[in-house]
Design a protein around this motif. Structure first.
Motif, PDB file in Angstrom:
ATOM      1  N   ASN A  54       0.857  -1.294   0.047  1.00  0.00           N
ATOM      2  CA  ASN A  54      -0.041  -0.135   0.104  1.00  0.00           C
ATOM      3  C   ASN A  54       0.946   1.427  -0.059  1.00  0.00           C
ATOM      4  O   ASN A  54       0.285   2.191   0.317  1.00  0.00           O
ATOM      5  N   GLY A  55       2.088   1.194  -0.375  1.00  0.00           N
ATOM      6  CA  GLY A  55       2.846   2.349  -0.611  1.00  0.00           C
ATOM      7  C   GLY A  55       3.369   2.972   0.834  1.00  0.00           C
ATOM      8  O   GLY A  55       4.066   4.129   0.671  1.00  0.00           O
ATOM      9  N   ILE A  56       3.121   2.289   1.822  1.00  0.00           N
ATOM     10  CA  ILE A  56       3.556   2.879   3.087  1.00  0.00           C
ATOM     11  C   ILE A  56       4.917   2.634   3.503  1.00  0.00           C
ATOM     12  O   ILE A  56       5.339   1.393   3.527  1.00  0.00           O
ATOM     13  N   THR A  62       8.606   7.531   8.189  1.00  0.00           N
ATOM     14  CA  THR A  62       8.054   7.310   6.874  1.00  0.00           C
ATOM     15  C   THR A  62       6.675   7.003   6.970  1.00  0.00           C
ATOM     16  O   THR A  62       6.082   6.865   5.755  1.00  0.00           O
ATOM     17  N   VAL A  63       6.059   6.665   7.853  1.00  0.00           N
ATOM     18  CA  VAL A  63       4.783   5.915   8.005  1.00  0.00           C
ATOM     19  C   VAL A  63       3.648   7.245   7.918  1.00  0.00           C
ATOM     20  O   VAL A  63       3.765   8.022   8.988  1.00  0.00           O
ATOM     21  N   SER A  64       3.103   7.289   7.005  1.00  0.00           N
ATOM     22  CA  SER A  64       2.051   8.563   6.888  1.00  0.00           C
ATOM     23  C   SER A  64       0.656   8.147   7.210  1.00  0.00           C
ATOM     24  O   SER A  64      -0.229   9.024   6.794  1.00  0.00           O
ATOM     25  N   VAL A  65       0.301   6.951   7.469  1.00  0.00           N
ATOM     26  CA  VAL A  65      -1.127   6.571   7.711  1.00  0.00           C
ATOM     27  C   VAL A  65      -1.231   6.113   9.207  1.00  0.00           C
ATOM     28  O   VAL A  65       0.107   5.672   9.727  1.00  0.00           O
ATOM     29  N   GLY A 140      -0.317   4.237  -0.475  1.00  0.00           N
ATOM     30  CA  GLY A 140      -0.164   5.285   0.358  1.00  0.00           C
ATOM     31  C   GLY A 140      -1.772   6.433   0.386  1.00  0.00           C
ATOM     32  O   GLY A 140      -1.347   7.375   1.164  1.00  0.00           O
ATOM     33  N   ARG A 141      -2.539   5.814  -0.244  1.00  0.00           N
ATOM     34  CA  ARG A 141      -3.735   6.805  -0.259  1.00  0.00           C
ATOM     35  C   ARG A 141      -4.988   6.135  -0.058  1.00  0.00           C
ATOM     36  O   ARG A 141      -4.954   5.092   0.174  1.00  0.00           O
TER      37      ARG A 141
END
Ligand code: SF4
Ligand code: SF4
Length: 209
Positions: A54-56, A62-65, A140-141
């Motif tokens: 999932n692009g994370i 670096t973890v954006s979720v 990532g979205r």
């Protein structure tokens, strides 16, 4: 358990991926809770291994979720208890699901995220509180749910789906990530087979006694 009572056999640490895919009644991670130190390494390892597509980023910064693992370390006073799906043979969550999004494969109860409509029936049915409905991310979205919009805000609403421990069935190929990550050997994978022997059951559940 099924009509012919089952026994818990070898811990997964002595088994390979081929063994895991052989026909077994059930398998699940058991916790020696008295030795859990609450470090949550299991939670982070779970999140990382389930976030590979999932692009994370899985490194610090670096973890954006939101970090949403499939194992939860619960604290009760001075005691920590890791909680996750028990992969019940007669899984109540599967009976409760109205769209047949939950299935059992080789003793592992799986949820098909694509079929899930987030009705939370499985969350209510699970006797262990091991299922959570959360936002779905890809690359990532946040994924959006087709046809579902907040009309006042003129924006699409996020897609959500039920998630729980899958024993790293599609991601790790062998040992569940939480089992590998635990620094105190609290977690182990139990495989349910036939012919119960009380001493084998004790050995798997309480190896330090
Ligand atoms: S939340 Fe999803 S998996 Fe759970 S019962 Fe509803 S449709 Fe089935
Ligand atoms: S990694 Fe092991 S010791 Fe740390 S919280 Fe998880 S089960 Fe407990």
């Amino acid at each position: 358990m099924s009509g012919t009572r089952n026994a818990l056999s070898r811990p997964m640490s002595r088994m390979g991926a081929a063994d895991r895919t052989s026909a077994v009644a059930s398998s699940f991670v058991v916790a020696d809770a008295g030795h859990c130190i609450g470090c949550k390494a299991c939670e982070l390892a779970c999140f990382a291994v389930h976030s590979q597509t999932n692009g994370i980023g899985a490194s610090v910064g670096t973890v954006s979720v939101p970090v949403v693992p499939k194992v939860y370390v619960v604290r009760a006073g001075d005691t920590y208890v890791p909680v996750q799906c028990r992969h019940c043979e007669n899984a109540p969550c599967a009976h409760a699901c109205p769209v047949q999004a939950i299935r059992q494969e080789n003793g592992v109860v799986m949820i098909d995220e694509e079929l899930c409509i987030s009705c939370t029936s499985c969350v209510l049915a699970c006797p262990f509180g091991a299922i959570e409905v959360s936002t779905v991310y890809r690359e990532g979205r946040v994924m959006t749910q087709p046809g579902l919009t907040d009309r006042a805000a003129h924006k699409a609403l996020p897609r959500t789906a039920a998630g729980k421990c899958d024993l790293c069935a599609d991601t790790n190929g062998g040992q569940p990530a939480c089992v590998e990550a635990c620094p105190n050997d609290v977690l182990r994978l139990a495989i349910v087979e036939s012919d119960p022997l009380p001493e084998r059951r004790r050995e798997v559940f309480f190896p330090r006694l």
